[in-house]
Design a protein around this motif. Structure first.
Motif, short mmCIF file in Angstrom:
data_model
loop_
_atom_site.label_atom_id
_atom_site.label_comp_id
_atom_site.label_asym_id
_atom_site.label_seq_id
_atom_site.Cartn_x
_atom_site.Cartn_y
_atom_site.Cartn_z
N VAL A 86 38.95 -5.43 -142.96
CA VAL A 86 39.13 -6.80 -142.51
C VAL A 86 37.85 -7.63 -142.59
CG1 VAL A 86 38.77 -6.26 -140.06
CG2 VAL A 86 40.17 -8.23 -140.70
N GLU A 87 36.70 -7.04 -142.32
CA GLU A 87 35.47 -7.82 -142.31
C GLU A 87 35.14 -8.35 -143.70
OE1 GLU A 87 34.07 -8.81 -139.73
OE2 GLU A 87 34.77 -7.45 -138.16
N ALA A 88 35.35 -7.51 -144.74
CA ALA A 88 35.09 -7.96 -146.11
C ALA A 88 36.02 -9.10 -146.49
CB ALA A 88 35.26 -6.80 -147.08
N CYS A 89 37.28 -9.02 -146.06
CA CYS A 89 38.24 -10.08 -146.37
C CYS A 89 37.85 -11.39 -145.69
CB CYS A 89 39.64 -9.64 -145.95
SG CYS A 89 40.93 -10.84 -146.36
N VAL A 90 37.49 -11.30 -144.42
CA VAL A 90 37.09 -12.51 -143.68
C VAL A 90 35.91 -13.19 -144.37
CG1 VAL A 90 36.05 -13.31 -141.53
CG2 VAL A 90 38.05 -11.81 -141.47
N ALA A 91 34.95 -12.41 -144.83
CA ALA A 91 33.79 -12.99 -145.51
C ALA A 91 34.21 -13.72 -146.78
CB ALA A 91 32.78 -11.89 -145.85
N ARG A 92 35.18 -13.17 -147.52
CA ARG A 92 35.64 -13.83 -148.74
C ARG A 92 36.39 -15.12 -148.43
NH1 ARG A 92 37.31 -8.21 -150.28
NH2 ARG A 92 35.60 -7.40 -151.57
N VAL A 93 37.19 -15.10 -147.38
CA VAL A 93 37.90 -16.33 -146.99
C VAL A 93 36.88 -17.43 -146.67
CG1 VAL A 93 39.44 -17.40 -145.31
CG2 VAL A 93 39.95 -15.10 -146.18
N ARG A 94 35.86 -17.08 -145.91
CA ARG A 94 34.84 -18.06 -145.55
C ARG A 94 34.16 -18.65 -146.78
NH1 ARG A 94 33.45 -18.40 -140.25
NH2 ARG A 94 33.92 -16.64 -138.87
N ARG A 95 33.94 -17.84 -147.81
CA ARG A 95 33.25 -18.32 -149.01
C ARG A 95 34.13 -19.16 -149.91
NH1 ARG A 95 31.15 -12.89 -149.13
NH2 ARG A 95 32.63 -12.35 -150.78
N SER A 96 35.43 -19.09 -149.75
CA SER A 96 36.33 -19.77 -150.69
C SER A 96 36.30 -21.29 -150.49
CB SER A 96 37.77 -19.26 -150.50
OG SER A 96 38.31 -19.68 -149.27
N GLN A 97 36.31 -22.00 -151.59
CA GLN A 97 36.37 -23.46 -151.54
C GLN A 97 37.71 -23.92 -150.97
OE1 GLN A 97 33.90 -25.80 -152.37
NE2 GLN A 97 32.67 -23.92 -152.27
N TYR A 98 38.76 -23.19 -151.28
CA TYR A 98 40.11 -23.55 -150.80
C TYR A 98 40.12 -23.61 -149.27
CZ TYR A 98 45.21 -23.12 -150.15
OH TYR A 98 46.52 -23.31 -149.78
N TRP A 99 39.58 -22.59 -148.62
CA TRP A 99 39.54 -22.57 -147.16
C TRP A 99 38.57 -23.63 -146.64
CZ3 TRP A 99 35.54 -21.32 -143.69
CH2 TRP A 99 35.93 -21.15 -142.35
N GLN A 100 37.41 -23.75 -147.26
CA GLN A 100 36.43 -24.73 -146.80
C GLN A 100 36.95 -26.15 -146.90
OE1 GLN A 100 32.61 -24.11 -148.72
NE2 GLN A 100 32.69 -21.90 -148.37
N ASN A 101 37.86 -26.39 -147.85
CA ASN A 101 38.42 -27.73 -148.04
C ASN A 101 39.71 -27.94 -147.26
OD1 ASN A 101 36.34 -28.49 -149.78
ND2 ASN A 101 37.41 -27.73 -151.59
#
Length: 343
Positions: free
Chosen positions: A122-137
């Motif tokens: 889960v921690e690796a997935c959360v880090a990827r979500v945070r880095r995604s432009q889609y989520w940030q936008n």
């Protein structure tokens, strides 16, 4: 619109299904990075609706399982989905079941998989979500959580609470997956005693998280299509009792009646695609009759056309999700479904 998929599919179907899946997503990432997707994708016209306090740009979502680790969020988000569901993720990384573990049944527009929650944790997935432009936008990203295979079923609630704690801050909503047939005994969590324990633990944990973060994130439960109406009604009642926010119907089926005579038709795992459509729709109808407008329903299972999406909505779903249909029809299915529901 991507029209080239019909030409690519025969080549992809010559490859091992899991290898083809990985290759398709990696090439989709390249097309996104090179700015090529805009040349091929016609974005669905806006058709917003608000459910559980979330405004979805359109009602077509990506089902969990296609991007288990959040490695392809930006490329998938560029295809026109109204929302993405990532996972299933578990507290600790695990390799999943031995290969081969995914099988095509093209005569039935179906897949069988026994992946077994393979993920990087889960921690690796959360880090990827945070880095995604889609989520940030501001893109809507649901996180689908499960238990590790090595965790005894009587301790399952601990794993779900651990994962919920990890994803809570970044998830638009959280889905509790208790219906995969590919983790031993997981579906036992759909029984009354175990489900009460699980939902009670999640309810307590969410209250603490809501206070910590100042926001109450929606919690959905994902159930199997192989339940009888009495079990479905019991689950619906428990969702209301424990303050859950919605239900996803359904996961894959263990029923092989429709494919038993096909190559790979008797492989162990969950069957998805066209053969699960009617069972999924029947579960939605039962839930709708029990819940009315009290909780939203996300319909998933066997959607291979705009008409199939309309059928799920007519049965009582508020939103729909795609997975196996994308394998057989390609990304054009997204806009086809969005147009059918908008019309």
């Amino acid at each position: 619109m991507i029209n080239s998929y019909s030409f690519l599919r025969p080549w992809l179907f010559c490859l091992d299904p899991e290898r083809a899946h990985e290759l398709t997503l990696s090439n989709l990432d390249r097309a996104y990075r090179w700015g090529l997707l805009d040349c091929f994708i016609t974005q669905p016209a806006p058709n917003p609706l608000t459910i559980c306090g979330i405004t979805f740009p359109n009602p077509i979502g990506l089902a969990a399982g296609l991007d288990k680790d959040g490695k392809h969020i930006d490329a998938l988000g560029a295809l026109g989905f109204g929302f993405l569901e990532i996972g299933t993720v578990t507290p600790r990384p695990q390799p999943g079941n031995p290969k081969p573990r995914m099988f095509r049944l093209p005569e039935a527009d179906a897949l069988i998989n026994r992946m077994g929650f393979n993920n990087d944790g889960v921690e690796a997935c959360v880090a990827r979500v945070r880095r995604s432009q889609y989520w940030q936008n501001g893109g809507i990203v649901g996180l689908n959580i499960g238990k590790n295979a090595s965790t005894p079923i009587e301790n399952a609630a601990q794993d779900y609470v651990l994962s919920m704690n990890a994803v809570y801050e970044i998830a638009s909503y959280i889905t509790v997956n208790i219906s995969s047939p590919n983790t031993q005994n997981l579906r036992a969590l759909q029984g009354e005693e175990m489900l009460r324990t699980l939902l009670g633990s999640l309810d307590l944990a969410r209250k603490e998280l809501s206070n910590r973060y100042g926001v109450r994130k929606p919690l959905f439960l994902k159930i199997a299509p192989d339940l009888d109406p009495a079990d479905i009604n019991l689950i619906a009642d428990l969702l209301l009792e424990f303050g859950m926010d919605g239900i996803i119907a359904t996961n894959t089926t263990t029923d092989r009646a429709a494919v038993a005579n096909l190559e790979h038709g008797k492989e162990a795992g969950g069957l998805s695609g066209a053969p699960v459509k009617d069972a999924s729709t029947a579960v939605i109808k039962t839930l709708k009759a029990r819940l009315g407008e009290q909780l939203p329903i996300i319909g998933v299972g066997g959607i291979l056309s705009g008409e199939d999406a309309q059928e799920k909505i007519a049965a009582g779903a508020n939103l729909v999700q795609l997975y196996s249909g994308l394998i057989y029809k390609g990304p054009a299915l997204i806009s086809d479904c969005a147009k059918a529901l908008r019309d």
